[in-house]
Design a protein around this motif. Sequence first.
Motif, short mmCIF file in Angstrom:
data_model
loop_
_atom_site.label_atom_id
_atom_site.label_comp_id
_atom_site.label_asym_id
_atom_site.label_seq_id
_atom_site.Cartn_x
_atom_site.Cartn_y
_atom_site.Cartn_z
N GLN A 51 0.83 -1.21 0.00
CA GLN A 51 0.00 0.00 0.00
C GLN A 51 0.87 1.26 0.00
O GLN A 51 0.41 2.33 -0.34
CB GLN A 51 -0.93 0.01 1.22
N HIS A 52 2.14 1.10 0.41
CA HIS A 52 3.02 2.27 0.47
C HIS A 52 3.96 2.32 -0.73
O HIS A 52 4.84 3.15 -0.80
CB HIS A 52 3.84 2.22 1.76
N GLN A 53 3.80 1.40 -1.69
CA GLN A 53 4.71 1.33 -2.83
C GLN A 53 3.92 1.30 -4.14
O GLN A 53 4.19 0.51 -5.02
CB GLN A 53 5.60 0.09 -2.73
N THR A 54 2.94 2.19 -4.24
CA THR A 54 2.11 2.22 -5.46
C THR A 54 2.29 3.52 -6.22
O THR A 54 1.53 3.80 -7.15
CB THR A 54 0.62 2.07 -5.08
N MET A 55 3.30 4.31 -5.85
CA MET A 55 3.46 5.61 -6.52
C MET A 55 3.86 5.45 -7.98
O MET A 55 3.70 6.37 -8.77
CB MET A 55 4.51 6.45 -5.77
N GLY A 58 -5.54 2.74 -0.22
CA GLY A 58 -6.28 1.52 -0.53
C GLY A 58 -6.78 1.52 -1.96
O GLY A 58 -6.77 0.48 -2.64
N GLU A 59 -7.22 2.68 -2.44
CA GLU A 59 -7.70 2.77 -3.81
C GLU A 59 -6.54 2.57 -4.80
O GLU A 59 -6.68 1.88 -5.81
CB GLU A 59 -8.35 4.14 -4.03
N GLU A 108 0.43 -7.38 1.47
CA GLU A 108 -0.73 -6.94 2.25
C GLU A 108 -1.47 -5.78 1.59
O GLU A 108 -1.90 -4.83 2.25
CB GLU A 108 -0.31 -6.55 3.67
N ILE A 109 -1.63 -5.87 0.24
CA ILE A 109 -2.38 -4.81 -0.43
C ILE A 109 -3.88 -4.95 -0.16
O ILE A 109 -4.66 -4.06 -0.51
CB ILE A 109 -2.12 -4.79 -1.94
N ASP A 110 -4.27 -6.08 0.46
CA ASP A 110 -5.69 -6.29 0.76
C ASP A 110 -6.06 -5.81 2.16
O ASP A 110 -7.17 -6.06 2.65
CB ASP A 110 -6.05 -7.77 0.60
N THR A 111 -5.13 -5.14 2.82
CA THR A 111 -5.40 -4.65 4.17
C THR A 111 -6.55 -3.65 4.16
O THR A 111 -6.58 -2.73 3.33
CB THR A 111 -4.15 -3.98 4.77
N GLY A 112 -7.49 -3.82 5.07
CA GLY A 112 -8.57 -2.85 5.25
C GLY A 112 -9.73 -2.99 4.28
O GLY A 112 -10.57 -2.10 4.21
N VAL A 113 -9.78 -4.08 3.53
CA VAL A 113 -10.91 -4.26 2.60
C VAL A 113 -11.84 -5.34 3.16
O VAL A 113 -11.44 -6.18 3.97
CB VAL A 113 -10.44 -4.63 1.18
N SER A 114 -13.05 -5.34 2.69
CA SER A 114 -14.04 -6.29 3.20
C SER A 114 -13.77 -7.69 2.67
O SER A 114 -13.00 -7.88 1.73
CB SER A 114 -15.45 -5.85 2.75
N GLY A 115 -14.46 -8.66 3.26
CA GLY A 115 -14.26 -10.05 2.85
C GLY A 115 -14.61 -10.29 1.41
O GLY A 115 -13.90 -11.01 0.70
N GLU A 116 -15.71 -9.68 0.94
CA GLU A 116 -16.14 -9.90 -0.44
C GLU A 116 -15.14 -9.30 -1.43
O GLU A 116 -14.78 -9.91 -2.45
CB GLU A 116 -17.53 -9.27 -0.67
N ILE A 117 -14.67 -8.09 -1.12
CA ILE A 117 -13.70 -7.44 -2.01
C ILE A 117 -12.37 -8.19 -2.00
O ILE A 117 -11.73 -8.40 -3.04
CB ILE A 117 -13.50 -5.96 -1.62
#
Length: 550
Positions: free
Chosen positions: A129-133, A432-433, A458-467
Motif C-alpha cells: 500500500q506504500h509502494q504504489t506511486m 487503498g484505492e 498486504e495490499i488487501d489490508t482494510g478491505v471487506s471479505g467480499e472485495i
Amino acid sequence: MLNQLSIQNYALIDALEVHFNQGFTTITGETGAGKSILLGGLSLVLGKRADLSALKENSRKCVIEAQFGIAGYGLQPFFKVNDLDYEPQTILRREILPSGKSRAFINDTPVTLQILSSLGSRLVDVHSQHQTMQLTENEFQFRVLDALADNGKLLQDYTINLQEFKKVEKSLNSLLDKKANTLKELDYNTFLLEELEKVTLRSGMLEALEEEQEQLSNVEDIMLLLSQSDQLLNEEQIGLLASLNGLQQAFQRLKGFGQSYASLNERIQAVRIELDDIRGELDTLKDGVEADPQRLEEVNGVLQQLNDLFKKHQTDSVEGLMAIKETLSDKVAISITIDSDIEAHEQQQEKIRLQLEKLASEIRSRRKAVIPELKKSLHERMSSLGMAAAQFKVEIQEASDFKPNGKDNLSFLFSANKGSSFGALKKVASGGELSRIMLTIKSILAKYEQLPTLMFDEIDTGVSGEISNKMGDIMQEMGESMQVFSITHLPQVAAKGASQFKVFKTVEGNTTATGMRLLTKEERVQELAEMLGGKNLTDSALAHAKQLLG
C-alpha cells in the motif's frame, strides 16, 4: 520466476531455505511472525542497501541467495552489456560481512549494487500500500497504454530514429557554433593568409637567400680573389699549369724506367686533368660574378619579409610558415564550405524528423484507439473490487517536442465517486484505492507482456471479505500465466493460492527465530481456520476453511 530463496543470519532468521513453484502463492502468519523480515531479505538480494543491523549474529556474515528461472525474460542483452555469464537458472547472492562491507554476485561473478538492483527490478516487482506511486508516474501510464496498443516495434523504431536525430542535431549545433566562431576570425585569418601568399614559400629558400645575399654583398672581394686565382693558374712563366707542363714532360720520359715512375706519371696526369677542370670552373665563376645592387635589394627585401613573418607567427623556419599557411588556408576554406555542411545536416535532420513525426503519429493513433478498451477493463474490474463509481479519464494531446516514448502528453485522471471532479491519481486516490487500481492494471498488463514475479505485500489490508475475495480471484487468474505472491492476513485471499507458506516464530531459551514452511492441504485447513476464528478451532471454522479451499 523465483525458484528458491536461501537466507542465513538475517534479522530473526538463522537459516532458511524455501522452494517456490509457478502460479499464485500465498504467504500467511501471525502479526510479528516475520513476514516483513522475509520480504526484507528478498529485497536485499534484489539490490536494496543494507547495514549491520541486518545481521542476526554480528560475528557471522549474512548470506542471501535467490535462484531465478529467466529463460523467457529476454535478458541476454543485459548480461552481455554487463559482461556476465548468462544462465537460464541464474543465482543472485548478497553477502553482508561483520565489518559492514557488502558484496553482490550474479552467477558467482562480483557485481556492483547498481547492476544487482537493475537486474533485480527485472525479476521481481514488489507492491504494498506504500509502494504504489509508480502508478502515478507518466512513464508507467504510457507503458500500460503501449502494451495494450502493441506499440513495442513502433517504439523500438522510434527510439532508433530519435537517437539518430539527436546525434545529427548535436553535429549540426557543433557546425553552427564552429561557423559563428569562424566568421569572427575569418577577416583576420584571410589577412594573415594573403600576407603569407605574397611570399613564394618553399623549403630551403632561407638558406639559399642568405647565401645569395652574402655573395652580392661581397662581390668586389670575390672578383679580386678569383682574378688572383686565375693568375696563379695561368701565368705564362710561373703559373701552376706552366710549371706542371715541365713536370709532366719529365715524367713522360721517366715512366719507361720502372713501375714506380709510371705510377707517379699517372698521378701527375690526374693532377693536370683536375687543374684543367678547376680552370674551366674558375672561368665560369669569373664570368658569372658581377655587381647587382638591384638584386641585392630584392634579396634583402625578401629576407626582411621572412624575418617579420617569423616574429609575427612565432616560428624560426620557412617550413613553420608553410605549415601555418596551410592551417590558415584550411580555416578560410572551412568558412567557405561550412554552409554546405550545415545544409547537408539540416536536410538529414529534416528527413529523420519527418520519419519521427510519422512514427509518433502512428503511436498516438494506436494509443488513442485502446483508451476505450482500457477504461472499460478498469471499470469492470474496479466495480468487482467495490469501486463501482470509480471513473478514469485518459486523454492524449500532441506534445511540442519529441519525447523518449513519442510525442504525446498523457493525462491520466481519476474520480472515486459520482459527482466528484477528476484529479491526478496521486492527489485524489487513497492508499487503498491505489492498491486496488495497481492490482487491476497489473492484471491487465499481464495479458499483454511478460511481467516479472509479482509480490503483493498486504495490499488487501482494510478491505471487506467480499472485495478481498475478488482481489484473490484476480491474483489467482494472474497466476495462471505468471508467478504471483501475496503476503496476506485474509483467509479469503490465502485460500486462492495454488500453494501456501506459513511464516512462524519460535522461541528457544533466550533466542527467537523466524521460520517458513510449505503447508500441506490438512495444515492449510487448520491455518485458514485459525485465520477465521482464532486459535480455538471450531467445527464451523474448519468447515468454512475447507469450503474456502474448495
